[in-house]
Design a protein around this motif. Structure first.
Motif, mmCIF file in Angstrom:
data_model
loop_
_atom_site.group_PDB
_atom_site.id
_atom_site.type_symbol
_atom_site.label_atom_id
_atom_site.label_comp_id
_atom_site.label_asym_id
_atom_site.label_seq_id
_atom_site.Cartn_x
_atom_site.Cartn_y
_atom_site.Cartn_z
ATOM 1 N N ARG A 224 -20.559 32.301 24.909
ATOM 2 C CA ARG A 224 -21.341 32.855 26.021
ATOM 3 C C ARG A 224 -22.723 32.213 26.136
ATOM 4 O O ARG A 224 -23.102 31.755 27.227
ATOM 5 N N PRO A 225 -23.512 32.150 25.067
ATOM 6 C CA PRO A 225 -24.831 31.515 25.208
ATOM 7 C C PRO A 225 -24.744 30.019 25.520
ATOM 8 O O PRO A 225 -25.587 29.483 26.248
ATOM 9 N N LEU A 226 -23.729 29.345 24.982
ATOM 10 C CA LEU A 226 -23.552 27.924 25.282
ATOM 11 C C LEU A 226 -23.259 27.728 26.767
ATOM 12 O O LEU A 226 -23.877 26.873 27.433
ATOM 13 N N ALA A 227 -22.322 28.514 27.300
ATOM 14 C CA ALA A 227 -21.962 28.398 28.715
ATOM 15 C C ALA A 227 -23.125 28.781 29.626
ATOM 16 O O ALA A 227 -23.351 28.147 30.664
ATOM 17 N N THR A 228 -23.866 29.793 29.233
ATOM 18 C CA THR A 228 -25.010 30.230 30.049
ATOM 19 C C THR A 228 -26.082 29.153 30.114
ATOM 20 O O THR A 228 -26.659 28.889 31.166
ATOM 21 N N ARG A 229 -26.341 28.506 28.997
ATOM 22 C CA ARG A 229 -27.404 27.496 28.937
ATOM 23 C C ARG A 229 -27.017 26.198 29.652
ATOM 24 O O ARG A 229 -27.859 25.579 30.312
ATOM 25 N N TYR A 230 -25.741 25.794 29.541
ATOM 26 C CA TYR A 230 -25.353 24.476 30.043
ATOM 27 C C TYR A 230 -24.301 24.518 31.161
ATOM 28 O O TYR A 230 -23.786 23.472 31.547
ATOM 29 N N GLY A 231 -24.024 25.693 31.664
ATOM 30 C CA GLY A 231 -22.946 25.846 32.640
ATOM 31 C C GLY A 231 -23.148 25.127 33.954
ATOM 32 O O GLY A 231 -22.178 24.886 34.684
ATOM 33 N N SER A 232 -24.367 24.778 34.289
ATOM 34 C CA SER A 232 -24.618 24.033 35.532
ATOM 35 C C SER A 232 -25.273 22.685 35.258
ATOM 36 O O SER A 232 -25.828 22.075 36.175
ATOM 37 N N SER A 233 -25.208 22.230 34.032
ATOM 38 C CA SER A 233 -25.822 20.947 33.677
ATOM 39 C C SER A 233 -25.104 19.796 34.372
ATOM 40 O O SER A 233 -23.882 19.659 34.279
ATOM 41 N N LYS A 234 -25.857 18.957 35.043
ATOM 42 C CA LYS A 234 -25.274 17.799 35.722
ATOM 43 C C LYS A 234 -24.845 16.716 34.739
ATOM 44 O O LYS A 234 -24.099 15.810 35.100
ATOM 45 N N GLY A 235 -25.318 16.819 33.509
ATOM 46 C CA GLY A 235 -24.957 15.817 32.517
ATOM 47 C C GLY A 235 -23.618 16.068 31.856
ATOM 48 O O GLY A 235 -23.115 15.208 31.120
ATOM 49 N N ILE A 236 -23.033 17.251 32.097
ATOM 50 C CA ILE A 236 -21.741 17.590 31.506
ATOM 51 C C ILE A 236 -20.660 17.428 32.573
ATOM 52 O O ILE A 236 -20.687 18.107 33.605
ATOM 53 N N ALA A 237 -19.732 16.523 32.319
ATOM 54 C CA ALA A 237 -18.650 16.282 33.278
ATOM 55 C C ALA A 237 -17.598 17.379 33.192
ATOM 56 O O ALA A 237 -17.178 17.940 34.212
ATOM 57 N N THR A 238 -17.154 17.675 31.976
ATOM 58 C CA THR A 238 -16.105 18.660 31.751
ATOM 59 C C THR A 238 -16.260 19.267 30.359
ATOM 60 O O THR A 238 -17.024 18.771 29.530
ATOM 61 N N TRP A 239 -15.509 20.333 30.139
ATOM 62 C CA TRP A 239 -15.407 20.956 28.823
ATOM 63 C C TRP A 239 -13.959 20.879 28.359
ATOM 64 O O TRP A 239 -13.035 20.989 29.160
ATOM 65 N N GLU A 240 -13.780 20.719 27.065
ATOM 66 C CA GLU A 240 -12.446 20.758 26.458
ATOM 67 C C GLU A 240 -12.510 21.770 25.316
ATOM 68 O O GLU A 240 -13.448 21.729 24.510
ATOM 69 N N ILE A 241 -11.532 22.664 25.241
ATOM 70 C CA ILE A 241 -11.618 23.749 24.268
ATOM 71 C C ILE A 241 -11.216 23.309 22.866
ATOM 72 O O ILE A 241 -11.943 23.563 21.904
ATOM 73 N N LEU A 242 -10.056 22.648 22.719
ATOM 74 C CA LEU A 242 -9.542 22.391 21.372
ATOM 75 C C LEU A 242 -8.787 21.075 21.309
ATOM 76 O O LEU A 242 -7.805 20.875 22.035
ATOM 77 N N ASN A 243 -9.215 20.204 20.439
ATOM 78 C CA ASN A 243 -8.537 18.929 20.220
ATOM 79 C C ASN A 243 -7.283 19.123 19.365
ATOM 80 O O ASN A 243 -7.315 19.810 18.347
ATOM 81 N N ASN A 244 -6.188 18.494 19.810
ATOM 82 C CA ASN A 244 -4.947 18.468 19.027
ATOM 83 C C ASN A 244 -4.461 19.867 18.669
ATOM 84 O O ASN A 244 -4.086 20.149 17.520
ATOM 85 N N LEU A 245 -4.444 20.750 19.655
ATOM 86 C CA LEU A 245 -4.154 22.167 19.395
ATOM 87 C C LEU A 245 -2.738 22.417 18.895
ATOM 88 O O LEU A 245 -2.500 23.354 18.121
ATOM 89 N N GLU A 246 -1.770 21.596 19.307
ATOM 90 C CA GLU A 246 -0.390 21.863 18.900
ATOM 91 C C GLU A 246 -0.155 21.597 17.414
ATOM 92 O O GLU A 246 0.799 22.106 16.833
ATOM 93 N N SER A 247 -1.030 20.814 16.796
ATOM 94 C CA SER A 247 -0.843 20.503 15.371
ATOM 95 C C SER A 247 -1.074 21.715 14.481
ATOM 96 O O SER A 247 -0.612 21.754 13.340
ATOM 97 N N ILE A 248 -1.787 22.720 14.986
ATOM 98 C CA ILE A 248 -2.083 23.917 14.184
ATOM 99 C C ILE A 248 -1.407 25.158 14.746
ATOM 100 O O ILE A 248 -1.708 26.276 14.351
ATOM 101 N N THR A 249 -0.461 24.944 15.681
ATOM 102 C CA THR A 249 0.207 26.061 16.342
ATOM 103 C C THR A 249 1.701 26.021 16.061
ATOM 104 O O THR A 249 2.336 24.969 16.181
ATOM 105 N N VAL A 250 2.260 27.155 15.670
ATOM 106 C CA VAL A 250 3.705 27.272 15.474
ATOM 107 C C VAL A 250 4.336 27.548 16.833
ATOM 108 O O VAL A 250 4.206 28.642 17.381
ATOM 109 N N LEU A 251 5.012 26.535 17.384
ATOM 110 C CA LEU A 251 5.631 26.649 18.697
ATOM 111 C C LEU A 251 7.092 27.044 18.571
ATOM 112 O O LEU A 251 7.746 26.774 17.556
ATOM 113 N N GLU A 252 7.618 27.654 19.620
ATOM 114 C CA GLU A 252 9.035 28.003 19.644
ATOM 115 C C GLU A 252 9.864 26.731 19.493
ATOM 116 O O GLU A 252 9.658 25.751 20.207
ATOM 117 N N GLY A 253 10.775 26.742 18.548
ATOM 118 C CA GLY A 253 11.616 25.578 18.325
ATOM 119 C C GLY A 253 11.080 24.608 17.291
ATOM 120 O O GLY A 253 11.735 23.613 16.971
#
Length: 265
Positions: A181-210
């Motif tokens: 919340r504080p991170l998004a509030t402070r930088y949520g309209s920053s022109k220097g940030i193109a995009t946000w990504e939540i988690l790198n390589n998320l499937e490697s730590i997730t037990v998927l069906e199959g």
């Protein structure tokens, strides 16, 4: 043969009908969510930086001292890197923010997130200043998959061991309220940030069906989806930039589409 219509009237009616059919079948104009204020091209030149010092470009790992972007040495080195990337025509840099949580955010003895140290925001601000100087935007990656590995200690600093951010509701809540919340509030309209990504390589730590029962992962698919949705919702409440859940292999893309990521990697 045309009833009461003349040949000209018949031809005009056929032309009108054909036009109507073509118009109704034409695909709608795509809605493009523009990335960044400086980028006018349909094709973007992006580089996976992805760090200068893994896990502590932003913030100070306790007992290690400051080595982040705002430190004298860090600032000088990273500015040289951005200069080289700008010369090569790079427009967006993908950069890890928390990594395995060794420096940010901060945790108490119970594993609850308490916020950020005194250097974290200075490091982020410094990164954005360097990016603006070279007209390069940043895609910040919030977490790396190594945050969920078994905890290790290195010179008194905990590396990883934070899977409870996903699996424990109380710890998860502290992460959302005191970090996201504080991170998004402070930088949520920053022109220097193109995009946000939540988690790198998320499937490697997730037990998927199959998945194979031998897969070394501790987080269930439902837990991961809930976590990603909560983080995305919290980010969207205060940001204008597009958000991605993280890189997804194309064969399993359908598992994650319901989360409504703004783009896929």
């Amino acid at each position: 043969p045309f009833g009461s219509m003349t040949m000209k009237q018949y031809a005009m009616s056929v032309l009108f009908l054909a036009t109507l059919i073509l118009t109704s079948c034409s695909p709608p104009e795509p809605t493009v969510k523009k990335i960044g204020p400086w980028l006018d091209s349909d094709f973007l030149i992006c580089v996976d930086y992805p760090w200068k010092n893994y896990g502590f470009d932003f913030g100070i790992p306790e007992a290690w001292g400051p080595h982040g972007v705002a430190s004298e040495k860090g600032h000088h080195q990273i500015k040289k890197d951005f200069e080289a990337m700008a010369t090569a025509g790079v427009e967006i840099v993908r950069w890890h923010l928390f990594g395995d949580c060794r420096a940010a955010p901060e945790f108490d003895e119970n594993g609850l997130v308490t916020g950020f140290d005194e250097k974290f925001y200075a490091d982020v601000d410094s990164a954005l200043e360097i990016g603006a100087f070279y007209r390069i935007q940043i895609q910040f990656v919030l977490l790396d998959n190594l945050f969920a590995k078994d905890a290790e200690l290195a010179s008194g600093v905990q590396l990883g061991g934070r899977a409870a951010l996903v699996s424990d509701p109380e710890i998860q809540k502290s992460f959302l309220e005191n970090a996201i919340r504080p991170l998004a509030t402070r930088y949520g309209s920053s022109k220097g940030i193109a995009t946000w990504e939540i988690l790198n390589n998320l499937e490697s730590i997730t037990v998927l069906e199959g998945d194979s029962p031998d897969k070394k992962a501790s987080i269930s698919e439902s837990e991961m989806k809930t976590f990603l949705q909560l983080v995305m919702d919290e980010m969207r409440s205060a940001t204008t930039q597009p958000i991605s859940i993280g890189p997804i292999p194309s064969p399993s893309l359908s598992k994650w589409e319901s989360l409504g990521s703004d783009f896929y990697q």
